[in-house]
Enzyme design. Structure first.
Site, PDB file in Angstrom:
ATOM      1  N   CYS A 218      34.235  -5.473   5.937  1.00  0.00           N
ATOM      2  CA  CYS A 218      35.697  -5.670   5.949  1.00  0.00           C
ATOM      3  C   CYS A 218      36.013  -7.077   5.459  1.00  0.00           C
ATOM      4  O   CYS A 218      36.673  -7.865   6.152  1.00  0.00           O
ATOM      5  CB  CYS A 218      36.274  -5.438   7.330  1.00  0.00           C
ATOM      6  SG  CYS A 218      35.657  -3.965   8.173  1.00  0.00           S
TER       7      CYS A 218
ATOM      8  N   LYS B  74      35.790 -15.724   4.467  1.00  0.00           N
ATOM      9  CA  LYS B  74      34.574 -15.866   5.272  1.00  0.00           C
ATOM     10  C   LYS B  74      33.333 -15.601   4.421  1.00  0.00           C
ATOM     11  O   LYS B  74      32.281 -16.215   4.649  1.00  0.00           O
ATOM     12  CB  LYS B  74      34.634 -14.931   6.479  1.00  0.00           C
ATOM     13  CG  LYS B  74      35.745 -15.289   7.461  1.00  0.00           C
ATOM     14  CD  LYS B  74      35.714 -14.376   8.674  1.00  0.00           C
ATOM     15  CE  LYS B  74      36.876 -14.662   9.618  1.00  0.00           C
ATOM     16  NZ  LYS B  74      38.183 -14.298   9.019  1.00  0.00           N
TER      17      LYS B  74
ATOM     18  N   CYS C 272      41.140 -11.251  14.721  1.00  0.00           N
ATOM     19  CA  CYS C 272      42.230 -12.227  14.846  1.00  0.00           C
ATOM     20  C   CYS C 272      43.248 -11.663  15.831  1.00  0.00           C
ATOM     21  O   CYS C 272      44.421 -11.499  15.519  1.00  0.00           O
ATOM     22  CB  CYS C 272      42.859 -12.557  13.500  1.00  0.00           C
ATOM     23  SG  CYS C 272      43.403 -11.135  12.531  1.00  0.00           S
TER      24      CYS C 272
END
Length: 459
Positions: free
Chosen positions: A271, A277, A398
């Site tokens: 994902c 990231k 998040c």
């Protein structure tokens, strides 16, 4: 009144040639109506004409941060719910004007221009109703606002179910979270440690009269936001925009993880879009020690990963694939080789980044939490077998909701005897420097809400 100049705004004065305020308010109301019908702010703003878009976005975000109060005020002013376009226009004016200290323009100017927007737009037939409601609001504002003070949705500008969930999940911090959600977030950068030193980059910002605060390992929190094209060396890949909490992922996953003899570490970023990231993993490790596979189910979002890596001059294997269906990509795309480390930044409610995406609180439904938690559990169960013994899986969201964080990981460990938890921050509260002792010497500054759990496979 149809004019292009108005009383000067109290902050950020627009140039004289800016679009008329009534046009901006009409566009904001159209965006708000679409959001309340289920569309994201990103998609609706993309349809706004470019000359209007910057001003409309700024006003729309302020409206979304004050929408609970506006809706409560509107119920006092209108005995019956008006048509959606009229309701959105009234909510826009009330959200912007109810608190004079925060109003971007004087309240009477906002009312005048909202009435003009009604006359000029799709609410023309009800412009008299809009005018009557807003003139009454100006006359009785203090009493009307006082009458909403006891309503949680008006006081905190979040849906009632959201407030109640936070009270249960974070009894000591729920008010802090709600306050942080209603504030504007800072702009935080991640300096590319392969290309520049943080002190060197901070000095380059200071040369532009931009002050910054060191946060996280390689982050800088700016005193004022800048267009990315104005950042020193942005196009050359010297820095990226990334919240300080998000910058924890790469060091948490890779720190202390030994490189196998004779081959690089194999890392899966599931994902992965938009690739922040993914890039940080590659920046954090030496190039020859890391082989990263980035998965993204959406082809358009996967393309953004490629663009991010290209700007930063980094390389990874990017696959358009569903992480929960490894039969479709694992053997062909990854040669059936299991991974030393997996980063699972799972789909979630985004309840930790509401201040950056203020539409989220109004788009989400309470049932979404359980549905997304089920997806997260499926991804954990699906990806865990692809991890080599001794390897690590970093699970993050998040989100500040415990069902998507602490409760999710506790359930996973309970059903997997070979999973061992390693030190990780857990739930990070938005806006706070952090509660985890392990991060006391590495303050994150003003960061988003996040959750991290680090799992090691023992056999």
């Amino acid at each position: 009144m149809n004019q292009r100049t108005h009383s000067s705004p109290r902050r950020g004065a627009a140039p004289a040639q800016a679009p008329a305020l009534w046009q901006q308010l009409d566009a904001v109301a159209q965006c708000l109506q679409a959001i309340l019908e289920g569309q994201s702010s990103r998609s609706v703003l993309a349809r706004v004409a470019q000359p209007l878009r910057p001003g409309v976005q700024a006003l729309l975000f302020q409206v979304l941060r004050q929408l609970g109060r506006a809706q409560a005020l509107q119920k006092q002013l209108a005995s019956r719910t008006p048509p959606p376009r009229v309701s959105a226009l009234l909510s826009t004016a009330l959200a912007l004007a109810w608190d004079e200290a925060q109003a971007p323009y004087p309240p009477f100017t906002l009312v005048n221009q909202t009435v003009e927007a009604a006359k000029q737009g799709a609410a023309r037939a009800q412009s008299g109703f809009v005018n009557a409601c807003l003139r009454r609001f100006l006359r009785e504002r203090d009493a009307l606002v006082a009458a909403t003070e006891t309503q949680p949705q008006a006081l905190w500008n979040h849906p009632a179910w959201w407030i109640e969930r936070l009270r249960k999940d974070h009894p000591a911090h729920w008010q802090d979270i709600l306050r942080a959600n209603n504030a504007q977030p800072p702009m935080t950068l991640r300096v590319n440690r392969r290309r520049a030193g943080r002190s060197e980059y901070r000095a380059a910002l200071e040369a532009m009269d931009v002050q910054s605060l060191p946060v996280a390992g390689w982050g800088l929190q700016l005193e004022q936001a800048l267009p990315v094209q104005s950042l020193p060396g942005f196009d050359e890949g010297l820095a990226s925009v990334q919240d300080a909490a998000a910058q924890l992922a790469a060091p948490l996953l890779l720190e202390g993880l030994e490189t196998p003899a004779g081959r690089p570490l194999r890392v899966l970023d599931a994902c992965a879009a938009p690739g922040g990231k993914t890039a940080h993993l590659l920046e954090y490790a030496r190039p020859q020690t890391l082989e990263v596979t980035a998965l993204e189910i959406d082809a358009e979002r996967a393309a953004r990963i490629g663009q991010t890596l290209e700007r930063l001059q980094l390389k990874a294997r990017v696959l358009v694939a569903d992480a929960s269906q490894p039969a479709q990509w694992f053997d062909a795309g990854c040669d059936g080789q299991r991974f030393d480390a997996i980063l699972l930044d799972a789909p979630c409610t985004a309840s930790g980044i509401v201040r950056r995406q203020p539409d989220v609180r109004w788009l989400r439904r309470e049932s979404d939490v359980g549905q997304l938690a089920a997806i997260q559990a499926r991804l954990l169960d699906t990806l865990w077998p692809l991890l080599l013994p001794g390897g690590r899986l970093l699970y993050c969201t998040c989100s500040v909701f415990r069902q998507e964080g602490e409760a999710q990981v506790q359930a996973f460990v309970a059903r997997n005897s070979e999973a061992r938890t390693l030190p990780a921050p857990g739930h990070l509260i938005p806006g706070k420097a952090d509660k985890a002792g392990m991060l006391a010497d590495n303050a994150l500054g003003d960061h988003d809400g996040f959750f991290y759990a680090l799992l090691q496979k023992t056999r």
